[in-house]
Design a protein around this motif. Structure first.
Motif, PDB file in Angstrom:
ATOM      1  N   MET A  36       0.839  -1.189   0.000  1.00 62.40           N
ATOM      2  CA  MET A  36       0.000   0.000   0.000  1.00 62.40           C
ATOM      3  C   MET A  36       0.877   1.244   0.000  1.00 62.40           C
ATOM      4  SD  MET A  36      -2.965   1.046   2.695  1.00 62.40           S
ATOM      5  CE  MET A  36      -2.080   2.078   3.835  1.00 62.40           C
ATOM      6  N   GLU A  37       0.461   2.264  -0.739  1.00 61.41           N
ATOM      7  CA  GLU A  37       1.185   3.535  -0.769  1.00 61.41           C
ATOM      8  C   GLU A  37       1.149   4.189   0.604  1.00 61.41           C
ATOM      9  OE1 GLU A  37       0.133   6.661  -3.554  1.00 61.41           O
ATOM     10  OE2 GLU A  37      -0.072   5.132  -5.097  1.00 61.41           O
ATOM     11  N   LYS A  38       2.163   5.012   0.849  1.00 67.20           N
ATOM     12  CA  LYS A  38       2.190   5.771   2.099  1.00 67.20           C
ATOM     13  C   LYS A  38       1.013   6.747   2.090  1.00 67.20           C
ATOM     14  CE  LYS A  38       5.159   9.076   4.485  1.00 67.20           C
ATOM     15  NZ  LYS A  38       5.044   8.878   5.839  1.00 67.20           N
ATOM     16  N   SER A  39       0.240   6.743   3.196  1.00 64.77           N
ATOM     17  CA  SER A  39      -0.923   7.633   3.274  1.00 64.77           C
ATOM     18  C   SER A  39      -0.590   8.875   4.084  1.00 64.77           C
ATOM     19  CB  SER A  39      -2.114   6.893   3.877  1.00 64.77           C
ATOM     20  OG  SER A  39      -1.730   6.104   4.964  1.00 64.77           O
ATOM     21  N   SER A  40      -1.369   9.910   3.858  1.00 64.76           N
ATOM     22  CA  SER A  40      -1.216  11.151   4.615  1.00 64.76           C
ATOM     23  C   SER A  40      -1.900  11.001   5.970  1.00 64.76           C
ATOM     24  CB  SER A  40      -1.865  12.308   3.865  1.00 64.76           C
ATOM     25  OG  SER A  40      -1.276  12.465   2.596  1.00 64.76           O
ATOM     26  N   ILE A  41      -1.376  11.694   6.957  1.00 65.68           N
ATOM     27  CA  ILE A  41      -2.000  11.724   8.279  1.00 65.68           C
ATOM     28  C   ILE A  41      -2.756  13.041   8.374  1.00 65.68           C
ATOM     29  CG2 ILE A  41      -1.608  11.725  10.772  1.00 65.68           C
ATOM     30  CD1 ILE A  41       1.037  10.238  10.202  1.00 65.68           C
ATOM     31  N   ILE A  42      -4.042  12.948   8.698  1.00 71.48           N
ATOM     32  CA  ILE A  42      -4.870  14.153   8.759  1.00 71.48           C
ATOM     33  C   ILE A  42      -5.518  14.306  10.138  1.00 71.48           C
ATOM     34  CG2 ILE A  42      -5.366  14.206   6.286  1.00 71.48           C
ATOM     35  CD1 ILE A  42      -8.143  13.001   6.942  1.00 71.48           C
ATOM     36  N   THR A  43      -5.851  15.539  10.454  1.00 72.54           N
ATOM     37  CA  THR A  43      -6.685  15.865  11.603  1.00 72.54           C
ATOM     38  C   THR A  43      -7.870  16.637  11.059  1.00 72.54           C
ATOM     39  OG1 THR A  43      -4.741  16.042  13.031  1.00 72.54           O
ATOM     40  CG2 THR A  43      -6.783  17.036  13.843  1.00 72.54           C
ATOM     41  N   LEU A  44      -9.057  16.250  11.489  1.00 70.83           N
ATOM     42  CA  LEU A  44     -10.273  16.914  11.037  1.00 70.83           C
ATOM     43  C   LEU A  44     -10.785  17.851  12.118  1.00 70.83           C
ATOM     44  CD1 LEU A  44     -12.113  13.824   9.510  1.00 70.83           C
ATOM     45  CD2 LEU A  44     -10.797  15.561   8.292  1.00 70.83           C
ATOM     46  N   CYS A  45     -11.435  18.911  11.698  1.00 77.92           N
ATOM     47  CA  CYS A  45     -12.100  19.827  12.619  1.00 77.92           C
ATOM     48  C   CYS A  45     -13.568  19.909  12.218  1.00 77.92           C
ATOM     49  CB  CYS A  45     -11.479  21.219  12.580  1.00 77.92           C
ATOM     50  SG  CYS A  45     -12.339  22.404  13.647  1.00 77.92           S
ATOM     51  N   TYR A  46     -14.434  19.683  13.182  1.00 82.62           N
ATOM     52  CA  TYR A  46     -15.871  19.839  12.969  1.00 82.62           C
ATOM     53  C   TYR A  46     -16.350  21.003  13.818  1.00 82.62           C
ATOM     54  CZ  TYR A  46     -20.898  19.060  13.350  1.00 82.62           C
ATOM     55  OH  TYR A  46     -22.260  19.226  13.360  1.00 82.62           O
ATOM     56  N   ARG A  47     -16.943  21.982  13.184  1.00 87.87           N
ATOM     57  CA  ARG A  47     -17.464  23.165  13.871  1.00 87.87           C
ATOM     58  C   ARG A  47     -18.971  22.990  14.039  1.00 87.87           C
ATOM     59  NH1 ARG A  47     -16.302  28.652  14.774  1.00 87.87           N
ATOM     60  NH2 ARG A  47     -18.024  30.098  14.346  1.00 87.87           N
ATOM     61  N   PHE A  97     -11.712  18.616  17.381  1.00 83.83           N
ATOM     62  CA  PHE A  97     -10.527  18.231  16.619  1.00 83.83           C
ATOM     63  C   PHE A  97     -10.326  16.726  16.764  1.00 83.83           C
ATOM     64  CE2 PHE A  97     -10.143  22.646  17.755  1.00 83.83           C
ATOM     65  CZ  PHE A  97      -9.801  23.232  16.552  1.00 83.83           C
ATOM     66  N   SER A  98     -10.273  16.034  15.649  1.00 92.50           N
ATOM     67  CA  SER A  98     -10.195  14.575  15.663  1.00 92.50           C
ATOM     68  C   SER A  98      -8.821  14.080  16.093  1.00 92.50           C
ATOM     69  CB  SER A  98     -10.509  14.010  14.273  1.00 92.50           C
ATOM     70  OG  SER A  98      -9.415  14.219  13.384  1.00 92.50           O
ATOM     71  N   GLU A  99      -8.788  12.818  16.447  1.00 92.20           N
ATOM     72  CA  GLU A  99      -7.496  12.147  16.605  1.00 92.20           C
ATOM     73  C   GLU A  99      -6.909  12.002  15.201  1.00 92.20           C
ATOM     74  OE1 GLU A  99      -9.369   7.616  16.631  1.00 92.20           O
ATOM     75  OE2 GLU A  99      -8.584   8.467  18.470  1.00 92.20           O
ATOM     76  N   GLU A 100      -5.661  11.667  15.115  1.00 97.31           N
ATOM     77  CA  GLU A 100      -5.028  11.527  13.794  1.00 97.31           C
ATOM     78  C   GLU A 100      -5.631  10.346  13.040  1.00 97.31           C
ATOM     79  OE1 GLU A 100      -0.768  11.321  14.422  1.00 97.31           O
ATOM     80  OE2 GLU A 100      -0.625  13.506  14.274  1.00 97.31           O
ATOM     81  N   LEU A 101      -5.856  10.570  11.746  1.00 94.08           N
ATOM     82  CA  LEU A 101      -6.378   9.549  10.858  1.00 94.08           C
ATOM     83  C   LEU A 101      -5.444   9.378   9.682  1.00 94.08           C
ATOM     84  CD1 LEU A 101     -10.050  10.862  10.661  1.00 94.08           C
ATOM     85  CD2 LEU A 101      -9.296   8.848  11.919  1.00 94.08           C
ATOM     86  N   TYR A 102      -5.423   8.203   9.120  1.00 97.19           N
ATOM     87  CA  TYR A 102      -4.671   7.955   7.890  1.00 97.19           C
ATOM     88  C   TYR A 102      -5.650   8.066   6.732  1.00 97.19           C
ATOM     89  CZ  TYR A 102      -1.047   6.402  11.019  1.00 97.19           C
ATOM     90  OH  TYR A 102      -0.105   6.354  12.007  1.00 97.19           O
ATOM     91  N   LEU A 135     -14.361  10.553   2.056  1.00 95.88           N
ATOM     92  CA  LEU A 135     -13.020  10.214   2.517  1.00 95.88           C
ATOM     93  C   LEU A 135     -13.020   8.773   2.991  1.00 95.88           C
ATOM     94  CD1 LEU A 135     -11.978  13.326   4.673  1.00 95.88           C
ATOM     95  CD2 LEU A 135     -11.453  12.864   2.273  1.00 95.88           C
ATOM     96  N   LEU A 136     -11.961   8.060   2.658  1.00 91.74           N
ATOM     97  CA  LEU A 136     -11.730   6.706   3.161  1.00 91.74           C
ATOM     98  C   LEU A 136     -10.545   6.792   4.101  1.00 91.74           C
ATOM     99  CD1 LEU A 136     -12.452   3.676   3.050  1.00 91.74           C
ATOM    100  CD2 LEU A 136     -10.751   3.455   1.202  1.00 91.74           C
ATOM    101  N   THR A 137     -10.764   6.505   5.372  1.00 90.93           N
ATOM    102  CA  THR A 137      -9.731   6.663   6.395  1.00 90.93           C
ATOM    103  C   THR A 137      -9.598   5.399   7.231  1.00 90.93           C
ATOM    104  OG1 THR A 137     -11.243   7.532   8.084  1.00 90.93           O
ATOM    105  CG2 THR A 137     -10.223   9.143   6.594  1.00 90.93           C
ATOM    106  N   PRO A 154      -9.263  -2.191   9.056  1.00 96.78           N
ATOM    107  CA  PRO A 154     -10.531  -1.502   9.320  1.00 96.78           C
ATOM    108  C   PRO A 154     -10.516  -0.094   8.712  1.00 96.78           C
ATOM    109  CG  PRO A 154      -9.163  -1.497  11.286  1.00 96.78           C
ATOM    110  CD  PRO A 154      -8.452  -2.336  10.261  1.00 96.78           C
ATOM    111  N   THR A 155     -11.608   0.283   8.073  1.00 99.43           N
ATOM    112  CA  THR A 155     -11.699   1.592   7.429  1.00 99.43           C
ATOM    113  C   THR A 155     -13.037   2.243   7.755  1.00 99.43           C
ATOM    114  OG1 THR A 155     -12.666   0.683   5.411  1.00 99.43           O
ATOM    115  CG2 THR A 155     -10.253   0.886   5.478  1.00 99.43           C
ATOM    116  N   GLU A 156     -13.096   3.538   7.490  1.00 96.87           N
ATOM    117  CA  GLU A 156     -14.340   4.305   7.586  1.00 96.87           C
ATOM    118  C   GLU A 156     -14.489   5.098   6.305  1.00 96.87           C
ATOM    119  OE1 GLU A 156     -16.557   3.982   9.829  1.00 96.87           O
ATOM    120  OE2 GLU A 156     -15.505   3.228  11.589  1.00 96.87           O
TER     121      GLU A 156
END
Length: 169
Positions: free
Chosen positions: A1-12, A122-127, A136-138, A152-154
């Motif tokens: 699998m390719e290296k994925s980015s690590i993201i943090t999401l913000c929900y207002r 602010f979310s925990e870190e996701l790939y 988004l598939l994380t 496991p994915t979402e």
């Protein structure tokens, strides 16, 4: 699998008199009550009717965001660190939050109907595995698979007020 980015999401999450969910209404009412109580210190002579006027004219009134958040914090524990309103494609709440920031958008000390607040989760870190249109598939695991080689994915649609606020490539 390719290296994925690590993201943090913000929900207002914006809460006004129009929110119908019981949890939202409790946050709304208690934040208004707490704001009115805390604002007395900055508005002893009742010179200012709105929160925005108080911010313009009263030194250190920006502390009211933090001071008012004390009334909201107990309700956050009821969420079990799961962001409200953000569900996956199966309709389940799934997104964990690591921190939050409470803010008063505006308020009128004589009219509760003009009170509005926001909670920024602010979310925990996701790939980030993939973006498919507005979806988004994380995953929360970094390439780790179970005994069957599955990860496991979402999969979820990006709703309004949800944004990627940090990314590590």
């Amino acid at each position: 699998m390719e290296k994925s980015s690590i993201i943090t999401l913000c929900y207002r999450k914006i809460i006004t008199i129009n929110n119908e969910k019981p949890w939202d209404q409790l946050v709304f009412k208690d934040s208004y009550t707490e704001l009115k109580m805390q604002a007395q210190y900055y508005n002893a002579k009742n010179e200012f009717r709105t929160f925005s006027q108080l911010l313009q004219h009263a030194p250190n009134a920006q502390q009211l965001h933090f001071l008012t958040s004390a009334a909201v914090t107990p309700y956050l524990s009821q969420l079990n660190a799961t962001m409200p309103d953000i569900s996956n494609n199966l309709g389940r709440l799934f997104l964990k939050f690591k921190s939050f920031r409470f803010e008063i958008i505006n308020s009128d000390f004589n009219d509760i109907e003009k009170h509005s607040v926001a909670i920024n989760f602010f979310s925990e870190e996701l790939y980030l595995l993939n973006q498919i249109g507005s979806y988004l598939l994380t995953t929360t695991v970094n390439g780790e698979t179970d005994e069957n080689g599955a990860m496991p994915t979402e999969l979820f649609n990006i709703p309004p007020f949800l944004s990627i606020c940090n990314i590590k490539l």
